[in-house]
Design an enzyme around this catalytic site. Sequence first.
Site, short mmCIF file in Angstrom:
data_model
loop_
_atom_site.label_atom_id
_atom_site.label_comp_id
_atom_site.label_asym_id
_atom_site.label_seq_id
_atom_site.Cartn_x
_atom_site.Cartn_y
_atom_site.Cartn_z
N ARG A 31 0.82 -1.23 0.00
CA ARG A 31 0.00 0.00 0.00
C ARG A 31 0.85 1.27 0.00
O ARG A 31 0.49 2.26 0.63
CB ARG A 31 -0.95 0.03 1.19
CG ARG A 31 -2.08 -0.98 1.12
CD ARG A 31 -3.26 -0.46 0.31
NE ARG A 31 -4.34 -1.43 0.26
CZ ARG A 31 -5.41 -1.37 1.05
NH1 ARG A 31 -5.57 -0.40 1.90
NH2 ARG A 31 -6.35 -2.28 0.94
N ARG A 35 -3.87 6.66 0.63
CA ARG A 35 -4.41 7.88 1.23
C ARG A 35 -3.46 8.63 2.13
O ARG A 35 -3.72 9.79 2.47
CB ARG A 35 -5.70 7.53 2.01
CG ARG A 35 -6.87 7.25 1.10
CD ARG A 35 -7.98 6.55 1.84
NE ARG A 35 -7.52 5.23 2.25
CZ ARG A 35 -8.29 4.31 2.81
NH1 ARG A 35 -9.56 4.57 3.06
NH2 ARG A 35 -7.80 3.13 3.13
N ARG A 44 -7.28 10.90 -6.41
CA ARG A 44 -8.43 10.10 -6.02
C ARG A 44 -9.71 10.95 -6.06
O ARG A 44 -10.75 10.49 -6.52
CB ARG A 44 -8.17 9.56 -4.61
CG ARG A 44 -9.32 8.89 -3.91
CD ARG A 44 -9.52 7.48 -4.39
NE ARG A 44 -10.52 6.83 -3.56
CZ ARG A 44 -11.83 7.04 -3.67
NH1 ARG A 44 -12.29 7.87 -4.58
NH2 ARG A 44 -12.67 6.41 -2.88
N ASP A 81 -6.82 -3.24 -7.38
CA ASP A 81 -7.33 -3.83 -6.15
C ASP A 81 -7.64 -5.30 -6.40
O ASP A 81 -7.96 -5.69 -7.53
CB ASP A 81 -8.60 -3.12 -5.67
CG ASP A 81 -8.88 -3.46 -4.21
OD1 ASP A 81 -8.27 -2.82 -3.33
OD2 ASP A 81 -9.66 -4.39 -3.95
N TYR A 157 -14.67 -12.17 0.34
CA TYR A 157 -15.40 -10.91 0.08
C TYR A 157 -16.64 -11.16 -0.77
O TYR A 157 -17.68 -10.53 -0.57
CB TYR A 157 -14.48 -9.89 -0.61
CG TYR A 157 -13.43 -9.32 0.32
CD1 TYR A 157 -13.72 -8.24 1.15
CD2 TYR A 157 -12.16 -9.87 0.40
CE1 TYR A 157 -12.77 -7.72 2.03
CE2 TYR A 157 -11.20 -9.37 1.26
CZ TYR A 157 -11.52 -8.29 2.08
OH TYR A 157 -10.58 -7.80 2.95
O1 CP3 Z 1 -0.02 0.36 -3.24
C1 CP3 Z 1 -0.44 -0.80 -3.31
O2 CP3 Z 1 -0.22 -1.67 -2.45
C2 CP3 Z 1 -1.19 -1.21 -4.57
C3 CP3 Z 1 -2.60 -1.16 -4.56
C4 CP3 Z 1 -3.45 -2.07 -3.68
C5 CP3 Z 1 -4.68 -1.63 -3.13
N1 CP3 Z 1 -5.29 -2.70 -2.53
C6 CP3 Z 1 -5.20 -0.25 -3.21
C7 CP3 Z 1 -6.32 0.16 -2.35
C8 CP3 Z 1 -3.31 -3.42 -3.36
C9 CP3 Z 1 -2.16 -4.37 -3.66
C10 CP3 Z 1 -4.49 -3.81 -2.64
C11 CP3 Z 1 -4.73 -5.18 -2.15
C12 CP3 Z 1 -5.94 -5.48 -1.38
N2 CP3 Z 1 -7.19 -4.93 -1.52
C13 CP3 Z 1 -6.01 -6.49 -0.38
C14 CP3 Z 1 -4.90 -7.42 0.01
C15 CP3 Z 1 -3.94 -6.79 0.96
C16 CP3 Z 1 -4.52 -6.46 2.32
O3 CP3 Z 1 -4.64 -5.25 2.59
O4 CP3 Z 1 -4.86 -7.37 3.07
C17 CP3 Z 1 -7.34 -6.50 0.10
C18 CP3 Z 1 -7.90 -7.40 1.17
C19 CP3 Z 1 -8.08 -5.51 -0.63
C20 CP3 Z 1 -9.54 -5.20 -0.52
C21 CP3 Z 1 -9.77 -3.80 -0.12
N3 CP3 Z 1 -9.49 -2.71 -0.91
C22 CP3 Z 1 -10.33 -3.32 1.08
C23 CP3 Z 1 -10.78 -4.20 2.24
C24 CP3 Z 1 -10.37 -1.94 0.99
C25 CP3 Z 1 -10.98 -0.99 2.00
C26 CP3 Z 1 -10.08 -0.74 3.14
C27 CP3 Z 1 -9.34 0.54 2.91
O5 CP3 Z 1 -8.11 0.54 3.14
O6 CP3 Z 1 -10.01 1.52 2.57
C28 CP3 Z 1 -9.81 -1.56 -0.26
C29 CP3 Z 1 -9.64 -0.19 -0.78
C30 CP3 Z 1 -8.29 0.22 -1.27
N4 CP3 Z 1 -7.45 -0.55 -2.03
C31 CP3 Z 1 -7.67 1.50 -1.09
C32 CP3 Z 1 -6.45 1.47 -1.76
C33 CP3 Z 1 -5.45 2.59 -1.90
C34 CP3 Z 1 -8.30 2.68 -0.34
C35 CP3 Z 1 -9.49 3.17 -1.11
C36 CP3 Z 1 -9.53 4.67 -1.38
O7 CP3 Z 1 -8.53 5.28 -1.78
O8 CP3 Z 1 -10.62 5.20 -1.23
#
Ligand code: CP3
Length: 351
Positions: A31, A35, A44, A81, A157
């Site tokens: 990540r 944000r 975003r 994602d 999910y």
């Molecule tokens: O920079 C990176 O790592 C690359 C991008 C990336 C994202 N999600 C961006 C993201 C990667 C590799 C992921 C993987 C991901 N997504 C996982 C596996 C890793 C982990 O965290 O366990 C999972 C379970 C998800 C599913 C997911 N996506 C959830 C549960 C959420 C909501 C929680 C949150 O942090 O808001 C997301 C949203 C998400 N994915 C965001 C980002 C930057 C935030 C959303 C936003 O910007 O509004």
Amino acid sequence: MRDVKPDLLEKRFLQPFASKAVSPPPVWLMRQAGRYLPEYRQVRADAGSFLDLCYTPKLAAEVTLQPIRRYGFDAAILFSDILVVPDALGQSVRFAEGEGPRLDPIKSVEGLARLALSNTNDKFARVCETVERLSQALPRETALIGFCGAPWTVATYMAEGKGSSDQAAARSWAYRDRTGFAQLIDILTEASIVYLTGQIEAGADAIQIFDSWAGSLADDEFMRWVVAPTARIVKGLRTRFPNVPIIGFPRGAAAMLQPYIEGTDVDGVSCDTSCPLSVMQTIAKTGTAVQGNLDPLLLVTGGDALDARADALCSAMTGLPFVFNLGHGIVPGTPPENVARLVDRVRQHRN
Ligand code: CP3
């Protein structure tokens, strides 16, 4: 030991996957785009929804590059994602502001009729265009990591319709109707192979498979729903792309790392924060690359506590095939200057 293409070895990140120790260790952070960066929040806000950002190659490439410009990480990870796969298959995903992902849940085999691999072409193509842009735009020395969620974690999910603390919907379905749940896992396994093949063809140098909820399964279920589908993905990619390293991240499953590595044939594992350093050392000594595992909250805390643990991790893994990373993703409240401090600290590490 994987035979990494010689020209790729100029990318420091790739060397541990050929069982080589690199000093100081290569570093990137899960990540690393997100944000906590003001420039991410800006893009975003302009993009509309989170998935619009994932499906707009110009913007997705831009946010992937933001942390590379700031910190010069050794690897960039494609901005996308894990829930792009169910969304592309036909189970629409929404990201409600401040609430995380929402899907119309699929709780039994009847719900699978909604999903089809033939639906994925357009959305997968957009993500692959992002990869293509990145492989042009990144500095030569920076590796590009493509990724997907592991079938088990993505299925949790899809069955729950959102994140959950116990993955009850998927676990119950798997107990109640093993063959029906296996059909869902098969669909996800096939889709993941197609998706990752596209990412590698578009220029990804390595792949990471995120299994964030691997830790919620008993040992026989772990072999069935985590190890077996991951092994199929690895096999599906390996025959075509023998030189592309594959990293597994079975979060919360430190006690199952050995059977996971043997059963899946991954080139490296990412370890979560609770994985003992002694376990990471034992694995790395066998030649499997290890990534990890600093607590993301130490990155929020900063200061001496951050420095001390970063040093301890680097020292423990000296001489071993190791990539510095967190045990889980950067959290939104992380001060960007603490990330700079950490990267400097790792880069200055001497044995
Ligand atoms: O920079 C990176 O790592 C690359 C991008 C990336 C994202 N999600 C961006 C993201 C990667 C590799 C992921 C993987 C991901 N997504 C996982 C596996 C890793 C982990 O965290 O366990 C999972 C379970 C998800 C599913 C997911 N996506 C959830 C549960 C959420 C909501 C929680 C949150 O942090 O808001 C997301 C949203 C998400 N994915 C965001 C980002 C930057 C935030 C959303 C936003 O910007 O509004």
